[in-house]
Design a protein around this motif. Sequence first.
Motif, short mmCIF file in Angstrom:
data_model
loop_
_atom_site.label_atom_id
_atom_site.label_comp_id
_atom_site.label_asym_id
_atom_site.label_seq_id
_atom_site.Cartn_x
_atom_site.Cartn_y
_atom_site.Cartn_z
N ALA A 98 -1.24 -18.08 -19.27
CA ALA A 98 -0.96 -18.15 -17.83
C ALA A 98 -0.80 -16.76 -17.21
O ALA A 98 -1.25 -16.52 -16.09
N LEU A 99 -0.10 -15.87 -17.93
CA LEU A 99 0.04 -14.47 -17.49
C LEU A 99 -0.50 -13.59 -18.60
O LEU A 99 -0.12 -13.74 -19.77
N ASP A 100 -1.36 -12.65 -18.22
CA ASP A 100 -2.08 -11.85 -19.20
C ASP A 100 -1.91 -10.37 -18.88
O ASP A 100 -2.69 -9.79 -18.15
N ASP A 101 -0.80 -9.80 -19.38
CA ASP A 101 -0.54 -8.37 -19.18
C ASP A 101 -0.30 -8.05 -17.70
O ASP A 101 -0.76 -7.03 -17.18
N LEU A 102 0.45 -8.91 -17.03
CA LEU A 102 0.70 -8.74 -15.59
C LEU A 102 1.73 -7.64 -15.35
O LEU A 102 2.76 -7.57 -16.02
N SER A 103 1.43 -6.78 -14.36
CA SER A 103 2.37 -5.74 -13.93
C SER A 103 2.50 -5.78 -12.42
O SER A 103 1.51 -5.98 -11.71
N LEU A 104 3.74 -5.60 -11.93
CA LEU A 104 4.02 -5.75 -10.50
C LEU A 104 5.23 -4.90 -10.15
O LEU A 104 6.23 -4.89 -10.87
N GLU A 105 5.13 -4.15 -9.04
CA GLU A 105 6.25 -3.32 -8.57
C GLU A 105 6.49 -3.60 -7.09
O GLU A 105 5.54 -3.59 -6.29
N ILE A 106 7.75 -3.81 -6.72
CA ILE A 106 8.10 -4.04 -5.32
C ILE A 106 9.26 -3.14 -4.94
O ILE A 106 10.30 -3.12 -5.61
N ALA A 107 9.08 -2.39 -3.86
CA ALA A 107 10.06 -1.39 -3.43
C ALA A 107 11.12 -2.02 -2.53
O ALA A 107 10.90 -3.07 -1.93
N PRO A 108 12.26 -1.37 -2.39
CA PRO A 108 13.29 -1.86 -1.46
C PRO A 108 12.76 -1.93 -0.02
O PRO A 108 12.05 -1.03 0.43
#
Length: 302
Positions: free
Chosen positions: A22-32
Amino acid sequence: MSNQNSVISAHNVVKTFGAVRALDDLSLEIAPGEVHGFLGPNGSGKSTTMRILLGLMRQDSGTVRIFNRDPWHDAVALHRRLAYVPGDVELWPNLTGGEVIDMFLRLRGQYAHTRTRRNELVERFDLDPRKKTRTYSKGNRQKVALISALASDVDLLLLDEPTSGLDPLMEAEFQEIIKEERLKGRSVLLSSHILAQVEALSDRLSIIRAGRVVESGTLAELRHMTRTTFEVETTHSVEALVGLSYVHNIRTSGARSLFEVDAEHIQDVMARLTRLQTQSIVAHPPTLEQLLMRHYSHEVPS
């Protein structure tokens, strides 16, 4: 972007269900203070990502942090700082909409100082809070969840297809409210397949395909990676543009021609058009739909 300062930081996340990845090496960044659009069709991994962020599910590998804490181990503490709206809301059928909203706010210990905001949102979303929730349409159930989340005093909103079932007027109201939340410094992860909504609201966005983020950045940055559509009227034929590797799909009808140009070659094409005695030029930046279709125009995983 520093992980230490990110509201959400996910790196190399893998989640499997049997043979399905379902998730394959997922990367995610969210700033303030950022509204981050999370785009992809059903089955792409958006909801699985949301469940892991909420601490309802644990990743097989990779790291996930919200406010620099692990959502699996620190779910209770983190849920004091975040609110969640799912795309399909189930409510207690014998309670009124108002009772459900008040219960959620009381569970947070926030009822007293959020009543004014709660009442304002009830009015803005045009919800009758006196009716039993069993009488509500899908759109009204969605409004209850939205009001409960938006009235809460939290730092992060996790919204998974939040306007499912809302009419266009209420969709517009939702967009206005999210813009206000951003001005207050709240962070928002907006998971959606509604391109116009994400385009209107997001500071940055990520496109997910088959459990992996394939594009991430501001809309301007992502547009730079794709083609601009030109509509031109010229005295001379645009034959000189045919065969150029960075000009695509030329369609001509009389003096009018339509074609697409790779972003980094726009200046060159403009120079060539002046030599063709161009009478009018209209350039359309690529839409979010075109950006998505770059990744979904072939086989889309189920």
